[in-house]
Design an enzyme around this catalytic site. Structure first.
Site, PDB file in Angstrom:
ATOM      1  CB  CYS A   1      17.646  61.320  90.421  1.00 52.18           C
ATOM      2  SG  CYS A   1      19.312  60.669  90.579  1.00 52.18           S
ATOM      3  N   GLY A   2      19.032  62.599  87.487  1.00 55.75           N
ATOM      4  CA  GLY A   2      19.464  62.267  86.118  1.00 55.75           C
ATOM      5  C   GLY A   2      20.158  60.928  86.044  1.00 55.75           C
ATOM      6  CG  HIS A   3      22.762  58.813  89.139  1.00 60.26           C
ATOM      7  ND1 HIS A   3      22.381  59.578  90.222  1.00 60.26           N
ATOM      8  CD2 HIS A   3      22.718  57.519  89.566  1.00 60.26           C
ATOM      9  CE1 HIS A   3      22.138  58.791  91.258  1.00 60.26           C
ATOM     10  NE2 HIS A   3      22.334  57.541  90.891  1.00 60.26           N
TER      11      HIS A   3
ATOM     12  CG  HIS B   1      22.148  68.407  94.873  1.00 56.28           C
ATOM     13  ND1 HIS B   1      20.797  68.426  95.148  1.00 56.28           N
ATOM     14  CD2 HIS B   1      22.447  67.118  94.605  1.00 56.28           C
ATOM     15  CE1 HIS B   1      20.313  67.199  95.059  1.00 56.28           C
ATOM     16  NE2 HIS B   1      21.297  66.377  94.731  1.00 56.28           N
TER      17      HIS B   1
ATOM     18  CB  CYS C   1      25.128  65.573  89.412  1.00 57.90           C
ATOM     19  SG  CYS C   1      23.581  65.956  90.246  1.00 57.90           S
TER      20      CYS C   1
HETATM   21  O1  PYC Z   1      22.088  62.640  88.676  1.00 58.82           O
HETATM   22  O2  PYC Z   1      20.587  64.168  89.118  1.00 58.82           O
HETATM   23  C1  PYC Z   1      21.419  63.341  89.478  1.00 58.82           C
HETATM   24  C2  PYC Z   1      21.660  63.121  90.925  1.00 58.82           C
HETATM   25  C3  PYC Z   1      21.052  63.773  91.958  1.00 58.82           C
HETATM   26  C4  PYC Z   1      21.584  63.236  93.124  1.00 58.82           C
HETATM   27  C5  PYC Z   1      22.483  62.279  92.772  1.00 58.82           C
HETATM   28  N1  PYC Z   1      22.506  62.220  91.410  1.00 58.82           N
END
Ligand code: PYC
Length: 316
Positions: free
Chosen positions: A85-87, A205, A235
């Site tokens: 998960c990046g965020h 996703h 994301c």
């Molecule tokens: O930032 O990779 C992301 C992410 C995945 C699901 C919600 N945010």
């Protein structure tokens, strides 16, 4: 259960510091499978209302296998365990700094998808160097009710994304309900058509791309997450998958920085270098802010100890 909450461009992350399930030892991918298979009630209790909130991602801290990492982490939302998960990694780095566990500079973090690095340049600003990201199928057409056909790419950025560019619905805040319904229909159609990763992984996703009204911004996206909420940030893993597509299409040169914004206008600075296996190594820069430090309490007699079930939330 001791948790610290933060948000990255409005997208919430809850770091679980203590009181989470014991997932044993071994590779993080195995421990992530145990979380998915044996602890769904935990994920829902911590992510869903009344303790959690829509779109929240959990970050369960675990011991890393790789001793050079400052921590291991397994990300999850109310309905799925994530590869990366990046965020959430930006939120985690800011949270670890808030706790005094890391300082400014570069640190390694182990995830089920592999080791990523974070560079903390001030208390709130983080650059994540993600796992190698790649496009695996291009121009896949899906039958989606109400549309002649929807065509997109299947790409990996730590999770699996179906990316539609351009979105048939303008990516704007007033269209969020329509974008959500379309993205859910696309994910269903992709799964029904057997569009999946090399090892049978489902699309988890969906990304709908559009232009930004601001000429300084490269593009704007809408991202549907596994729990059917939209990502308030652009994301990190989705932006990584998208970078892989832009690189393969010759639309973005190595080491060239672009800004991508989310449907609510939150920006990520993005660039990539070439990966060893034909993909890209994404670099994602943004800010996170700590919002709360709490102890969650689960009274045995609380009828909503395990969260409000989704059908009750949505009326579905
Ligand atoms: O930032 O990779 C992301 C992410 C995945 C699901 C919600 N945010």
């Amino acid at each position: 259960m001791h948790v610290i909450d933060s948000h990255t461009g409005g997208e919430p992350t809850r770091v679980i510091l203590s009181g989470g399930p014991d997932l044993g030892s071994g590779p993080l991918a195995e421990r992530a499978r145990r979380l998915a298979d044996d602890h769904a009630a935990f994920s829902q209790a911590v992510m869903r209302e009344p303790r959690g909130q829509p779109a929240m991602v959990g970050a369960l801290l675990v011991a890393p296998v790789d001793a050079t990492c400052v921590t291991g982490v397994i990300y999850f939302d109310a309905d799925a365990v994530l590869g990366m998960c990046g965020h959430g990694t930006i939120g985690l780095a800011v949270t670890l700094a808030h706790l005094g566990r890391i300082g400014l500079g570069t640190h390694r973090i182990e995830t089920p998808a592999g080791v990523v690095t974070v560079h903390l340049s001030d208390a709130n600003t983080v650059t994540v160097t993600n796992v190698e990201s790649r496009r695996v199928r291009q121009g896949v057409s899906l039958n989606v009710a109400g549309y002649e056909k929807i065509t997109g790419d299947l790409a990996y950025g730590g999770n699996w994304f179906f990316i539609v560019d351009p979105s048939p619905i303008p990516v704007a805040p007033h269209n969020i309900d329509r974008l959500t319904a379309l993205a859910i229909a696309i994910r269903k159609a992709a799964i029904a058509a057997g569009v999946c990763g090399e090892n049978g992984e489902n699309v988890d996703h969906v990304i709908l791309q559009d232009a930004s009204p601001d000429p300084r911004i490269h593009s704007r996206n809408f991202v549907l997450c596994p729990d059917n909420t939209y990502d308030r940030s652009p994301c990190g893993t989705g932006s990584s998958a998208r970078l892989a597509c832009l690189a393969l299409d010759g639309k973005l040169a190595e080491h060239t920085e672009i800004i991508q914004e989310s449907v609510i206008g939150s920006p990520f600075r993005l660039s990539y270098s070439k990966g060893a296996n034909g993909g890209v190594i994404p670099s994602i820069t943004s800010q996170a802010f700590v919002t709360a430090a709490s102890h969650l309490i689960f009274a045995a007699t609380d009828p909503f100890k395990n969260g409000i079930p989704q059908a009750a939330n949505t009326g579905a």
